[in-house]
Scaffold this motif. Structure first.
Motif, PDB file in Angstrom:
ATOM      1  N   MET A 242       2.513   2.606 -18.397  1.00  0.00           N
ATOM      2  CA  MET A 242       2.122   1.499 -17.542  1.00  0.00           C
ATOM      3  C   MET A 242       1.080   0.635 -18.247  1.00  0.00           C
ATOM      4  O   MET A 242       1.123  -0.591 -18.192  1.00  0.00           O
ATOM      5  CB  MET A 242       1.554   2.047 -16.237  1.00  0.00           C
ATOM      6  CG  MET A 242       1.925   1.239 -15.036  1.00  0.00           C
ATOM      7  SD  MET A 242       1.369   2.069 -13.548  1.00  0.00           S
ATOM      8  CE  MET A 242      -0.347   1.677 -13.562  1.00  0.00           C
ATOM      9  N   PHE A 243       0.149   1.310 -18.920  1.00  0.00           N
ATOM     10  CA  PHE A 243      -0.879   0.549 -19.627  1.00  0.00           C
ATOM     11  C   PHE A 243      -0.291  -0.261 -20.777  1.00  0.00           C
ATOM     12  O   PHE A 243      -0.711  -1.386 -21.028  1.00  0.00           O
ATOM     13  CB  PHE A 243      -1.995   1.479 -20.125  1.00  0.00           C
ATOM     14  CG  PHE A 243      -3.082   1.636 -19.113  1.00  0.00           C
ATOM     15  CD1 PHE A 243      -4.001   0.609 -18.931  1.00  0.00           C
ATOM     16  CD2 PHE A 243      -3.163   2.763 -18.314  1.00  0.00           C
ATOM     17  CE1 PHE A 243      -4.988   0.718 -17.976  1.00  0.00           C
ATOM     18  CE2 PHE A 243      -4.148   2.888 -17.358  1.00  0.00           C
ATOM     19  CZ  PHE A 243      -5.068   1.866 -17.182  1.00  0.00           C
ATOM     20  N   ILE A 244       0.673   0.360 -21.461  1.00  0.00           N
ATOM     21  CA  ILE A 244       1.306  -0.393 -22.559  1.00  0.00           C
ATOM     22  C   ILE A 244       1.935  -1.676 -22.007  1.00  0.00           C
ATOM     23  O   ILE A 244       1.766  -2.767 -22.555  1.00  0.00           O
ATOM     24  CB  ILE A 244       2.387   0.467 -23.248  1.00  0.00           C
ATOM     25  CG1 ILE A 244       1.717   1.623 -24.010  1.00  0.00           C
ATOM     26  CG2 ILE A 244       3.226  -0.379 -24.194  1.00  0.00           C
ATOM     27  CD1 ILE A 244       2.713   2.624 -24.557  1.00  0.00           C
ATOM     28  N   ILE A 245       2.632  -1.545 -20.866  1.00  0.00           N
ATOM     29  CA  ILE A 245       3.285  -2.710 -20.286  1.00  0.00           C
ATOM     30  C   ILE A 245       2.268  -3.736 -19.812  1.00  0.00           C
ATOM     31  O   ILE A 245       2.394  -4.936 -20.087  1.00  0.00           O
ATOM     32  CB  ILE A 245       4.212  -2.275 -19.126  1.00  0.00           C
ATOM     33  CG1 ILE A 245       5.425  -1.544 -19.707  1.00  0.00           C
ATOM     34  CG2 ILE A 245       4.659  -3.478 -18.318  1.00  0.00           C
ATOM     35  CD1 ILE A 245       6.306  -0.902 -18.672  1.00  0.00           C
TER      36      ILE A 245
ATOM     37  N   GLY B 175       0.827  -1.200   0.000  1.00  0.00           N
ATOM     38  CA  GLY B 175       0.000   0.000   0.000  1.00  0.00           C
ATOM     39  C   GLY B 175       0.863   1.252   0.000  1.00  0.00           C
ATOM     40  O   GLY B 175       0.642   2.177  -0.789  1.00  0.00           O
ATOM     41  N   LEU B 176       1.867   1.238   0.863  1.00  0.00           N
ATOM     42  CA  LEU B 176       2.706   2.423   1.025  1.00  0.00           C
ATOM     43  C   LEU B 176       3.571   2.691  -0.193  1.00  0.00           C
ATOM     44  O   LEU B 176       3.702   3.819  -0.651  1.00  0.00           O
ATOM     45  CB  LEU B 176       3.606   2.247   2.251  1.00  0.00           C
ATOM     46  CG  LEU B 176       3.071   2.812   3.565  1.00  0.00           C
ATOM     47  CD1 LEU B 176       4.067   2.583   4.677  1.00  0.00           C
ATOM     48  CD2 LEU B 176       2.774   4.307   3.405  1.00  0.00           C
TER      49      LEU B 176
ATOM     50  N   PRO C 258       1.997   5.467  -4.445  1.00  0.00           N
ATOM     51  CA  PRO C 258       2.699   6.236  -5.491  1.00  0.00           C
ATOM     52  C   PRO C 258       1.970   6.213  -6.821  1.00  0.00           C
ATOM     53  O   PRO C 258       1.877   7.249  -7.494  1.00  0.00           O
ATOM     54  CB  PRO C 258       4.051   5.526  -5.610  1.00  0.00           C
ATOM     55  CG  PRO C 258       4.225   4.829  -4.307  1.00  0.00           C
ATOM     56  CD  PRO C 258       2.868   4.469  -3.834  1.00  0.00           C
ATOM     57  N   VAL C 259       1.422   5.047  -7.181  1.00  0.00           N
ATOM     58  CA  VAL C 259       0.718   4.965  -8.459  1.00  0.00           C
ATOM     59  C   VAL C 259      -0.493   5.896  -8.436  1.00  0.00           C
ATOM     60  O   VAL C 259      -0.768   6.613  -9.404  1.00  0.00           O
ATOM     61  CB  VAL C 259       0.295   3.505  -8.764  1.00  0.00           C
ATOM     62  CG1 VAL C 259      -0.634   3.472  -9.975  1.00  0.00           C
ATOM     63  CG2 VAL C 259       1.511   2.641  -9.016  1.00  0.00           C
TER      64      VAL C 259
END
Ligand SMILES: Nc1ncnc2c1ncn2[C@@H]1O[C@H](COP(=O)(O)OP(=O)(O)OP(=O)(O)O)[C@@H](O)[C@H]1O
Ligand SMILES: [Mg+2]
Lengths: 347, 279
Positions: B255-258, B17-18, B23-24
């Motif tokens: 991130m979505f591409i990955i 979580g931390l 962060p995301v």
């Protein structure tokens, strides 16, 4: 005149200086059912792997149809194997597993489908075509492994304990089925098992192996009735093995008594093993037998009683359908034909 | 028993979580707002950051990144598979040495390894000095796509070799023997048995190379000279210039591409086994 299809001549196999097979000589005739029988670790699988081409012999030659094939790779040999651990392809379903060899041979699709379905029927697994290998029981996997090898109609089929994972009933059924198939299709079988009953019921010829050395080769009847040495006698069925001395032709001494037997040709006073089958010994009245003894134990074995009779400091195992009371004094008797004389083996 | 095991997962959940979720979420928040987030009350949302990304310039950057990463992945696979096979098939003693030789450079900092390539490929580098000494014309080896691909392949190939090696060495040898027994020669056995069975390793290798390759910024910056922007260098530049909002949007897109490429690859991974558990 029978044709030798496979012949092992003076085959020796070492694994890092350890001799696993020692000077094996064995031939297999066309359409014959030959069984390699022996205890675990005696070299049965290694022998089969040499025939299949997965091991090369350290010494000696392997012949197929009269030609040396020591260096021919497995895929060029007209031999198929049913491996001890089935080794089904996990990425293929039942149909694709069985069709593997046929696809390599580039058979027509319709022909492949026809053959696979036919063989599936033979092993009793119709409608299993699209099943995932991992969803099959051990026995079903084993039958698929047999089907996968058999569908290629090889000249020689090697089977390494193919019925090991099956329960008794299915094993008996498959024994009969395999034997029938072998006769009907006319394939040569080299069969490995450590189950002596299986070997005796299915084979035309049995080769008994111990510690990499062939002990005896013969028909099941020969091997059972005329075991060549104490190991074979003990391995094939149960036996009483007694130290004895050959006094003269047809005269043997054991248990401090002299008996008449049917063997000759030993040197005078040679130390030998006397082998007597438990079912050949007959329990009689105390005074009528050739030996006197006491019943030490009685176990019911289904069809017969297995009794231990202590006579002259030797515990004889006796099989009889009659039950004798524990601790009673009895006599033991036997005919000269029941006494088998064997040279002492070195090991 | 079960409860105890559950308790043990709590620190992990807190940690996740931390250091991962939060962060995301923050990055996502930045990507849909104007300016810096100083005060909750003055926050104002926008989708302009994403709109800006989907303009030809940035689409081109994305496609170039994907193209270079994909090319590097393919080269890693083409080189890595035979290497994995050689290691897996070598004798026990030489196996561990070969493996060690392969992993050893991974223990060195990536920056350092990339700098090393600069000194090899540079205008006054090892190769050009050698060529000059031989009286041959020097070459422009550095600051082009070729150098970037070379750097990526060099840095990421262990991530391709290791999972493939793992699946190959775990493979049941009797399956290969069965294949040969059924009449398949070495090549047919490879195509029909060995390669399909090593697919889980290949797929996790592809994911593990493609992911860092598509987002890398050190390699394109040092070896590519930052001439053609890639997603990684773009993000780095945006953040260092202070445009956190657009930089965050680009990060989220990447991130979505990955994630997308992982999902696509996982579809091929039939039995979800093998090296996928490595990371
Ligand atoms: N590749 C190998 N390397 C070293 N030793 C081996 C190898 N293969 C087999 N052996 C040894 O050779 C001996 C015979 O093995 P083999 O597999 O032929 O026995 P087996 O008769 O088939 O036994 P089982 O009935 O248990 O299957 C064993 O002692 C085994 O440990
Ligand atoms: Mg075996």
């Amino acid at each position: 005149m029978k044709k030798k299809i496979i012949e092992l001549k003076n085959i020796t196999k070492n694994f890092n200086d350890e001799t696993v097979l020692d000077n094996i000589n064995l031939y297999v005739n066309e359409n014959e059912f030959v069984t390699l029988l022996g205890p675990s670790g005696c070299g049965k699988t290694t022998t089969l792997r040499i025939i299949g081409g997965f091991e090369t012999p350290t010494e000696g030659n392997l012949f197929f149809d009269g030609k040396i094939i020591n260096d021919i790779p497995p895929y060029k040999r007209q031999i198929n194997t049913v491996f001890q651990k089935y080794a089904l392809f996990p990425h293929l379903n039942v149909f694709e597993n069985i069709a593997f060899g046929l696809k390599i041979k580039k058979l027509k699709k319709s022909e492949i489908t026809y053959k696979v379905n036919k063989i599936l029927k033979l092993v009793g697994l119709e409608n299993f075509c699209n099943r995932d290998i991992n969803s099959l029981s051990g026995g079903q996997q084993q039958r698929i492994a047999i089907a996968r090898a058999l569908v290629n109609e090889p000249k020689v089929l090697l089977l390494d304990e193919p019925l090991g994972a099956l329960d008794l009933k299915l094993r008996k059924e498959m024994q009969i089925e395999l034997k029938n198939m072998q006769k009907r299709i006319g394939i040569t079988f080299v069969y490995v098992t450590h189950d002596q009953e299986e070997a005796l019921t299915m084979s035309d010829t049995v080769a008994i192996l111990n510690e990499g050395v062939i002990q005896q080769i013969g028909t099941p009847v020969d091997i059972y009735n005329e075991p060549k040495n104490a190991f074979v006698a003990n391995f094939i069925g149960e036996s009483n093995i007694i130290d004895g001395i050959m006094l003269d032709d047809y005269k043997v001494m054991f248990c401090n008594k002299v008996f008449t037997c049917v063997d000759k040709g030993f040197s005078k006073d040679e130390n030998i093993d006397v082998v007597i089958r438990p079912e050949d010994l007959v329990i009689t009245d105390e005074n009528k037998g050739l030996l006197k003894g006491v019943i030490k134990s009685v176990i019911f074995k289904g069809v017969h009683y297995e009794m231990l009779v202590n006579a002259e400091d030797f515990e004889f195992m006796v099989h009889s359908t009659l039950k004798f009371p524990l601790g009673s004094n009895v006599g033991l008797t036997l005919t000269p034909e029941d006494i088998h004389i064997m040279k002492k083996s070195n090991n | 028993m079960k409860n105890k095991a559950k308790l043990l997962t709590y620190p992990y959940i807190v940690w996740m979580g931390l250091f991962i979720i939060l962060p995301v979420l923050l990055v996502f928040l930045y990507s849909i707002t104007f300016n810096e987030i100083n005060n909750i009350k003055t926050i104002s949302f926008t989708i302009n950051n994403y709109k800006m990304f989907f303009t030809p310039v940035y689409i081109q950057v994305t496609l170039r990144s994907i193209y270079l990463a994909a090319l590097s992945t393919i080269i890693c696979l083409a080189l890595g598979y035979p290497i994995a096979m050689i290691i897996a098939n070598s004798k026990m003693t030489s196996k561990s040495i070969l493996l060690l030789l392969f992993i050893l450079p991974m223990w060195m900092n990536m920056l350092l390894r990339t700098y090393a390539w600069m000194t090899i490929l540079g205008n006054n580098g090892l190769i050009n000095t050698l060529l000059a000494n031989l009286g041959l014309p020097t070459l422009n080896l550095l600051y082009n796509n070729g150098a970037v691909i070379l750097g990526m392949v060099y840095n990421f190939i262990p991530f391709m070799v290791l999972p493939i090696y793992t699946t190959l060495s775990k493979m049941d040898n009797s399956l290969i023997e069965v294949s040969e027994d059924l009449g398949a020669n070495k090549v047919q056995t490879f195509i029909k048995v060995i390669f399909p069975l090593s697919l889980p390793g290949v797929i996790s290798g592809i994911i593990m190379v493609f992911m860092p390759a598509v987002s890398s910024f050190v390699i394109p910056k040092l070896l590519g000279g930052g001439k053609d922007a890639l997603i990684g260098t773009l993000i780095e530049k945006l953040f260092s210039l202070g445009d956190w909002n657009f930089g965050s949007a680009v990060s989220i897109v990447m991130m979505f591409i990955i994630l997308l490429s992982m999902a696509v690859m996982n579809r091929f991974d039939v039995d979800k086994e093998g090296g996928a558990g490595l990371w």
